[in-house]
Each structure stands twice: as C-alpha cells, then as structure tokens.
Design a protein around this motif. Structure first.
Motif, PDB file in Angstrom:
ATOM      1  N   THR A  78       0.854  -1.180   0.000  1.00 22.73           N
ATOM      2  CA  THR A  78       0.000   0.000   0.000  1.00 22.73           C
ATOM      3  C   THR A  78       0.892   1.232   0.000  1.00 22.73           C
ATOM      4  O   THR A  78       1.820   1.337   0.802  1.00 22.73           O
ATOM      5  CB  THR A  78      -0.989   0.009   1.199  1.00 22.73           C
ATOM      6  N   GLY A  79       0.648   2.121  -0.957  1.00 20.43           N
ATOM      7  CA  GLY A  79       1.433   3.350  -1.067  1.00 20.43           C
ATOM      8  C   GLY A  79       2.376   3.343  -2.251  1.00 20.43           C
ATOM      9  O   GLY A  79       2.763   2.287  -2.756  1.00 20.43           O
ATOM     10  N   GLY A  80       2.709   4.538  -2.705  1.00 22.34           N
ATOM     11  CA  GLY A  80       3.692   4.697  -3.766  1.00 22.34           C
ATOM     12  C   GLY A  80       3.184   4.394  -5.159  1.00 22.34           C
ATOM     13  O   GLY A  80       3.968   4.100  -6.060  1.00 22.34           O
ATOM     14  N   THR A  81       1.847   4.462  -5.364  1.00 15.01           N
ATOM     15  CA  THR A  81       1.290   4.139  -6.677  1.00 15.01           C
ATOM     16  C   THR A  81       0.836   5.358  -7.471  1.00 15.01           C
ATOM     17  O   THR A  81       0.243   5.229  -8.528  1.00 15.01           O
ATOM     18  CB  THR A  81       0.079   3.174  -6.551  1.00 15.01           C
ATOM     19  N   GLY A  82       1.112   6.551  -6.943  1.00 12.95           N
ATOM     20  CA  GLY A  82       0.670   7.776  -7.620  1.00 12.95           C
ATOM     21  C   GLY A  82       1.685   8.277  -8.633  1.00 12.95           C
ATOM     22  O   GLY A  82       2.508   7.521  -9.151  1.00 12.95           O
ATOM     23  N   LEU A  83       1.633   9.565  -8.897  1.00 12.58           N
ATOM     24  CA  LEU A  83       2.498  10.169  -9.913  1.00 12.58           C
ATOM     25  C   LEU A  83       3.634  10.991  -9.318  1.00 12.58           C
ATOM     26  O   LEU A  83       4.384  11.617 -10.051  1.00 12.58           O
ATOM     27  CB  LEU A  83       1.661  11.060 -10.842  1.00 12.58           C
ATOM     28  N   GLY A  84       3.766  10.978  -8.004  1.00 13.66           N
ATOM     29  CA  GLY A  84       4.817  11.768  -7.353  1.00 13.66           C
ATOM     30  C   GLY A  84       6.202  11.198  -7.610  1.00 13.66           C
ATOM     31  O   GLY A  84       6.356  10.026  -7.945  1.00 13.66           O
ATOM     32  N   PRO A  85       7.220  12.041  -7.440  1.00  9.80           N
ATOM     33  CA  PRO A  85       8.593  11.602  -7.699  1.00  9.80           C
ATOM     34  C   PRO A  85       9.058  10.463  -6.791  1.00  9.80           C
ATOM     35  O   PRO A  85       9.933   9.689  -7.174  1.00  9.80           O
ATOM     36  CB  PRO A  85       9.425  12.864  -7.473  1.00  9.80           C
ATOM     37  N   ARG A  86       8.466  10.317  -5.600  1.00 14.32           N
ATOM     38  CA  ARG A  86       8.855   9.238  -4.682  1.00 14.32           C
ATOM     39  C   ARG A  86       7.946   8.007  -4.833  1.00 14.32           C
ATOM     40  O   ARG A  86       8.124   7.020  -4.133  1.00 14.32           O
ATOM     41  CB  ARG A  86       8.816   9.718  -3.223  1.00 14.32           C
ATOM     42  N   ASP A  87       6.971   8.063  -5.732  1.00 16.19           N
ATOM     43  CA  ASP A  87       6.051   6.946  -5.947  1.00 16.19           C
ATOM     44  C   ASP A  87       6.698   5.929  -6.880  1.00 16.19           C
ATOM     45  O   ASP A  87       6.610   6.032  -8.101  1.00 16.19           O
ATOM     46  CB  ASP A  87       4.722   7.443  -6.535  1.00 16.19           C
ATOM     47  N   VAL A  88       7.380   4.930  -6.281  1.00 16.94           N
ATOM     48  CA  VAL A  88       8.171   3.976  -7.070  1.00 16.94           C
ATOM     49  C   VAL A  88       7.751   2.515  -6.838  1.00 16.94           C
ATOM     50  O   VAL A  88       8.419   1.603  -7.320  1.00 16.94           O
ATOM     51  CB  VAL A  88       9.681   4.134  -6.775  1.00 16.94           C
ATOM     52  N   THR A  89       6.644   2.302  -6.129  1.00 20.12           N
ATOM     53  CA  THR A  89       6.233   0.933  -5.831  1.00 20.12           C
ATOM     54  C   THR A  89       5.974   0.097  -7.094  1.00 20.12           C
ATOM     55  O   THR A  89       6.466  -1.033  -7.186  1.00 20.12           O
ATOM     56  CB  THR A  89       5.009   0.921  -4.892  1.00 20.12           C
ATOM     57  N   PRO A  90       5.234   0.615  -8.096  1.00 29.74           N
ATOM     58  CA  PRO A  90       5.008  -0.205  -9.294  1.00 29.74           C
ATOM     59  C   PRO A  90       6.306  -0.532 -10.051  1.00 29.74           C
ATOM     60  O   PRO A  90       6.452  -1.643 -10.570  1.00 29.74           O
ATOM     61  CB  PRO A  90       4.071   0.646 -10.159  1.00 29.74           C
ATOM     62  N   GLN A  91       7.261   0.395 -10.079  1.00 29.80           N
ATOM     63  CA  GLN A  91       8.533   0.118 -10.744  1.00 29.80           C
ATOM     64  C   GLN A  91       9.283  -1.000 -10.013  1.00 29.80           C
ATOM     65  O   GLN A  91       9.817  -1.914 -10.639  1.00 29.80           O
ATOM     66  CB  GLN A  91       9.436   1.365 -10.782  1.00 29.80           C
ATOM     67  N   ALA A  92       9.318  -0.919  -8.688  1.00 31.40           N
ATOM     68  CA  ALA A  92      10.003  -1.938  -7.890  1.00 31.40           C
ATOM     69  C   ALA A  92       9.336  -3.298  -8.092  1.00 31.40           C
ATOM     70  O   ALA A  92      10.006  -4.314  -8.257  1.00 31.40           O
ATOM     71  CB  ALA A  92       9.986  -1.553  -6.408  1.00 31.40           C
ATOM     72  N   THR A  93       8.014  -3.294  -8.105  1.00 28.06           N
ATOM     73  CA  THR A  93       7.269  -4.542  -8.276  1.00 28.06           C
ATOM     74  C   THR A  93       7.469  -5.114  -9.672  1.00 28.06           C
ATOM     75  O   THR A  93       7.751  -6.305  -9.831  1.00 28.06           O
ATOM     76  CB  THR A  93       5.762  -4.305  -8.011  1.00 28.06           C
ATOM     77  N   ALA A  94       7.345  -4.280 -10.689  1.00 24.81           N
ATOM     78  CA  ALA A  94       7.460  -4.737 -12.082  1.00 24.81           C
ATOM     79  C   ALA A  94       8.788  -5.443 -12.338  1.00 24.81           C
ATOM     80  O   ALA A  94       8.842  -6.435 -13.068  1.00 24.81           O
ATOM     81  CB  ALA A  94       7.274  -3.570 -13.042  1.00 24.81           C
ATOM     82  N   ALA A  95       9.854  -4.953 -11.722  1.00 26.24           N
ATOM     83  CA  ALA A  95      11.181  -5.544 -11.917  1.00 26.24           C
ATOM     84  C   ALA A  95      11.268  -6.961 -11.346  1.00 26.24           C
ATOM     85  O   ALA A  95      12.129  -7.734 -11.748  1.00 26.24           O
ATOM     86  CB  ALA A  95      12.246  -4.654 -11.279  1.00 26.24           C
ATOM     87  N   LEU A  96      10.362  -7.313 -10.428  1.00 26.84           N
ATOM     88  CA  LEU A  96      10.375  -8.628  -9.792  1.00 26.84           C
ATOM     89  C   LEU A  96       9.463  -9.654 -10.477  1.00 26.84           C
ATOM     90  O   LEU A  96       9.591 -10.843 -10.253  1.00 26.84           O
ATOM     91  CB  LEU A  96       9.892  -8.508  -8.337  1.00 26.84           C
ATOM     92  N   LEU A  97       8.532  -9.174 -11.295  1.00 22.16           N
ATOM     93  CA  LEU A  97       7.480 -10.044 -11.814  1.00 22.16           C
ATOM     94  C   LEU A  97       7.923 -11.001 -12.910  1.00 22.16           C
ATOM     95  O   LEU A  97       8.707 -10.644 -13.781  1.00 22.16           O
ATOM     96  CB  LEU A  97       6.326  -9.199 -12.366  1.00 22.16           C
ATOM     97  N   ASP A  98       7.359 -12.197 -12.866  1.00 17.58           N
ATOM     98  CA  ASP A  98       7.479 -13.129 -13.983  1.00 17.58           C
ATOM     99  C   ASP A  98       6.485 -12.702 -15.065  1.00 17.58           C
ATOM    100  O   ASP A  98       6.767 -12.795 -16.250  1.00 17.58           O
ATOM    101  CB  ASP A  98       7.170 -14.567 -13.536  1.00 17.58           C
ATOM    102  N   TYR A  99       5.304 -12.238 -14.627  1.00 16.55           N
ATOM    103  CA  TYR A  99       4.302 -11.698 -15.555  1.00 16.55           C
ATOM    104  C   TYR A  99       3.273 -10.874 -14.791  1.00 16.55           C
ATOM    105  O   TYR A  99       3.101 -11.038 -13.592  1.00 16.55           O
ATOM    106  CB  TYR A  99       3.607 -12.812 -16.360  1.00 16.55           C
ATOM    107  N   GLU A 100       2.616  -9.964 -15.517  1.00 17.90           N
ATOM    108  CA  GLU A 100       1.577  -9.115 -14.932  1.00 17.90           C
ATOM    109  C   GLU A 100       0.220  -9.793 -15.012  1.00 17.90           C
ATOM    110  O   GLU A 100       0.013 -10.671 -15.849  1.00 17.90           O
ATOM    111  CB  GLU A 100       1.502  -7.781 -15.678  1.00 17.90           C
TER     112      GLU A 100
END
Length: 168
Positions: A78-100
């Motif tokens: 929860t958190g970090g899913t917006g458009l702010g400069p510190r919102d990096v949760t989706p980027q961190a998650t995407a790098a770990l995924l086998d698939y979306e």
C-alpha cells in the motif's frame, strides 16, 4: 463448495507492506496497512503485522522478496502508486514479476472511479513471481480498502491456480 477448502498452508498466507516515508520515519501513523491486514484476515488469509518501508526501490524489492521467501501466497503493498517523484512501488514490483495480471489493476481502478475520477491516476498493478501474487494498492485508507475489496473475492482462486489447483 470449492472455495471452502482453506488449509493453513502457504496457500493462505498473506503479507502486507506499507510503503511510506512518513510512516517509516514516524511522522504518520499507518492506517492502510492494518486495514488491509484486517480485510485479508476476513477473507480467510493468515496475515501478520504489516511491514513498513520507505519509498525506495531497494527497500520495497527486499521486503517483497523476503515475504515470498517466507511463503506468502499473496503480498499486498500500500502506497507509492501515484504520480509523485517518490512513488516507485510499481517500478520496484514490475522488476520482480514473472508476468503481470492486468485485470486486477483494471478492476481496482474501476472500483475507485466510482468514488473519484482521480482513481484513473493510480498505477495500482498486480503480477506474479513464482507462486506468489503481488498486488500494489494506493496508500490512502479509502483507496487501499476499495481496491482490495474489489479484488478480494478472486484472491483465493488466484492463489489456488498459482499452486496448480486448476480444477474449476
């Protein structure tokens, strides 16, 4: 009948990670993490105390990987899913995924849009690493709860599918 076969195993373990500089540094109280943990418990999952990390890719990545190693079938951030400069949760998650799993993010945004047109700005997403489903929800309590409630009915089935139980 099928959805009733809960075991106390990896299938029913969930882990919540709150991504927030403010909460991590003690400037804000975490309300979203505990609310999500309660929702997951209500959905039949075994959930511990939410973990809190700052808005940093390395820390988010480490927390997700550790939860997977410890046997979580579902990891919800929860958190970090917006458009702010510190919102990096989706980027961190995407790098770990086998698939979306795009339908989960779409469903969460659809649910949020019923209450606010700003829900379309959320970068909430979901995907799979190994046999674990990882879901990113917004940091606001309202956004986090609405998002998880929208997809909660499908989570048990998703985890069973990931573990090879494909009988419908």
């Amino acid at each position: 009948m099928e959805a009733q076969h809960h075991q106390s195993s990896a299938l029913s373990k969930a882990h919540v990670i709150t991504v927030s500089d403010g909460v991590f540094h003690g400037r804000r109280v975490d309300k979203s993490g505990p609310a999500l943990a309660a929702l997951l418990r209500g959905g039949g999952f075994e959930v511990g105390i939410p973990e809190v990390v700052p808005d940093e890719v390395e820390r988010i990545t480490e927390a997700i990987e550790t939860a997977i190693t410890r046997g979580a079938g579902i990891v919800v951030t929860t958190g970090g899913t917006g458009l702010g400069p510190r919102d990096v949760t989706p980027q961190a998650t995407a790098a770990l995924l086998d698939y979306e799993v795009p339908g989960i993010g779409e469903e969460m945004r659809r649910a949020g849009a019923a209450g606010t047109p700003m829900a379309a700005l959320s970068r909430s997403m979901a995907g799979v690493r190994g046999k674990t489903l990882i879901i990113n929800v917004p940091g606001s309590v309202k956004g986090a709860i609405e998002s998880l409630e929208a997809v909660l009915p499908m989570l048990d089935h998703a985890v069973h599918l990931l573990h090879g139980d494909t009988a419908h």
